[in-house]
Scaffold this active site. Structure first.
Site, PDB file in Angstrom:
ATOM      1  N   TYR A 169       0.873  -1.178   0.000  1.00  0.00           N
ATOM      2  CA  TYR A 169       0.000   0.000   0.000  1.00  0.00           C
ATOM      3  C   TYR A 169       0.909   1.228   0.000  1.00  0.00           C
ATOM      4  CZ  TYR A 169      -4.112  -2.744   1.610  1.00  0.00           C
ATOM      5  OH  TYR A 169      -5.145  -3.629   1.720  1.00  0.00           O
ATOM      6  N   GLU A 211     -21.302   5.655  19.830  1.00  0.00           N
ATOM      7  CA  GLU A 211     -22.185   5.729  18.666  1.00  0.00           C
ATOM      8  C   GLU A 211     -22.671   7.149  18.386  1.00  0.00           C
ATOM      9  OE1 GLU A 211     -24.041   1.216  18.580  1.00  0.00           O
ATOM     10  OE2 GLU A 211     -25.056   2.739  19.802  1.00  0.00           O
TER      11      GLU A 211
END
Length: 432
Positions: free
Chosen positions: A335, A411
């Site tokens: 990568y 969340e």
């Protein structure tokens, strides 16, 4: 007189072309992001409880395609094996911007204790392994679906096109397979329509709602290290009659650590060499013939990468020769450095401030993690951003990081992620 003014206005309008579509207001985006938040949480929990490894994201891809189609978004499936691409054409023609999320989970046994924790097992490179979304890709999918919902509801106000890229195998495909961003690009994820810029968001253990990034090099390049050694098997009671693979492995690890810490200047350019797996033998009294070790290399420059590869190859070969074994090391699945376009990085700060006021840092530290988002950013200008997801009651010093079996996030930050995606798309398409 009124009629004359109206006629003149019409003539002027025709001469200048149709007026630009007004971009949706900040308040409208915020309200839409808040409204979709319960869905984003539900999507995340569902995906978290049903994780899939790289190139195996069949259920996840089907969920994404279903939700995008329900929004009236054009969908292409099986891109890059299991990837999904959604295309949302706005009310007026214009530029094309892409937003990317990754879908794959990791071979990690979850220990969070969450009510929606994963109990899934799957096959990875010939072994049955537990599977967990230990890097937050479940949240990435959910937040991008949330952004797609927000933007689809404003379709007529968008001048240009938004491409939603849901990518498999970011963590790397199984050995011997192709996958990830490289295959998505080959299958046309950035074409038809031709993408002008790409943005990505990655959740992590930073302070909640913080958005951070840096121009130019941000995440390291990555290479998979595979070391194989062929020796001579013998009885554990007679090590002199064969080649002691445990000693070979120990010397290779010591040499690797010595290269990383003592032979290169990590102050000039950070780099990491890690050996993470050692596989050899089946019984306590047999010294085996074969040894396989795997790990990862992280660098921030082509020069350092080439230097480390050369040093590792010479060292591993020499250690094998010293023991009378044949040892070699290969580097695969590279990568590149995740490079944030400087001009786009400067521009995007104001947009991110709209998503999380006062919590944007455009001078983040270098990250030795790697991302194949870098491959998109090699093709078109891009910016990759981190979203802090640490739970407020978890101390910074002990917060579980990505790839930990205890990794979890607040969340509430999903709403910030949805807004960041939506504002980046809208503001990029609206800018001159």
């Amino acid at each position: 007189m009124i009629g004359r003014i109206s006629t003149l206005a019409l003539v002027a309008s025709l001469a200048m072309g149709a007026p630009a579509v007004a971009a949706p207001s900040k308040a409208k985006v915020e309200a839409a992001a808040k409204a979709v938040q319960p869905k984003v949480v539900a999507w995340r929990r569902d995906i978290h409880q049903n994780p899939e490894l790289g190139n195996q994201e069949v259920r996840t891809a089907a969920l994404i395609a279903k939700e995008l189609k329900a929004l009236g978004i054009e969908v292409r499936e099986n891109v890059g094996k299991t990837g999904v691409v959604g295309v949302l054409k706005g009310g007026k023609p214009g530029k094309v911007v892409a937003l990317r999320a990754d879908m794959d989970a990791l071979p990690v046994e979850e220990k969070t204790g969450l009510p929606f924790a994963s109990r899934v097992k799957a096959t990875w490179e010939g072994r049955t392994v537990p599977v967990m979304h230990a890097c937050g890709h479940d949240t990435h999918v959910a937040m991008l679906l949330g952004a797609a919902t927000v933007l689809a509801g404003m379709k007529q106000d968008i001048q240009g096109t938004v491409v939603f890229i849901f990518q498999p195998a970011e963590e790397g495909p199984p050995a011997g397979e192709e996958g990830g961003a490289k295959l998505m690009i080959r299958d046309g994820a950035l074409d038809n329509p031709k993408v002008d810029a790409v943005f990505g968001v990655h959740i992590g253990p930073g302070d909640p709602h913080e958005l951070n990034y840096r121009p130019e090099g941000f995440y390291a390049s990555s290479d998979r290290i595979t070391i194989t050694v062929k020796g001579r098997q013998t009885h554990g009671a007679r090590p002199w009659a064969g080649i002691d693979m445990a000693s070979v492995a120990a010397d290779i690890i010591q040499a690797t650590n010595q290269i990383a810490a003592r032979q290169v200047d990590v102050g000039v350019s950070p780099s990491v060499l890690t050996i993470a797996t050692i596989n050899m033998g089946f019984r306590q009294n047999i010294i085996p013939e074969d040894l396989k070790m795997e790990g990862t290399m992280r660098t921030f420059s082509k020069e350092r990468r080439a230097d480390l590869i050369s040093r590792m190859q010479k060292s591993v070969t020499a250690i094998g020769d010293r023991y009378g074994a044949k040892a070699e090391v290969v580097f695969t699945q590279p990568y590149p450095v995740t490079y944030n376009d400087p001009a786009l990085s400067k521009w995007v700060k104001g947009t991110l401030e709209k998503a999380s006021p006062g919590k944007v840092d455009d001078n983040a530290a270098l990250v030795t993690g790697a991302e194949d988002f870098s491959m998109y950013a090699e093709k078109v200008p891009g910016v990759f951003i981190q979203l802090g997801g640490r739970k407020a009651d978890v101390p910074r010093e002990t917060v579980p990081v990505n790839h930990s079996p205890y990794f979890d996030v607040d969340e509430a930050v999903f709403e910030t992620g949805v807004k960041a995606h939506a504002f980046m798309a809208l503001d990029y398409l609206a800018k001159k």
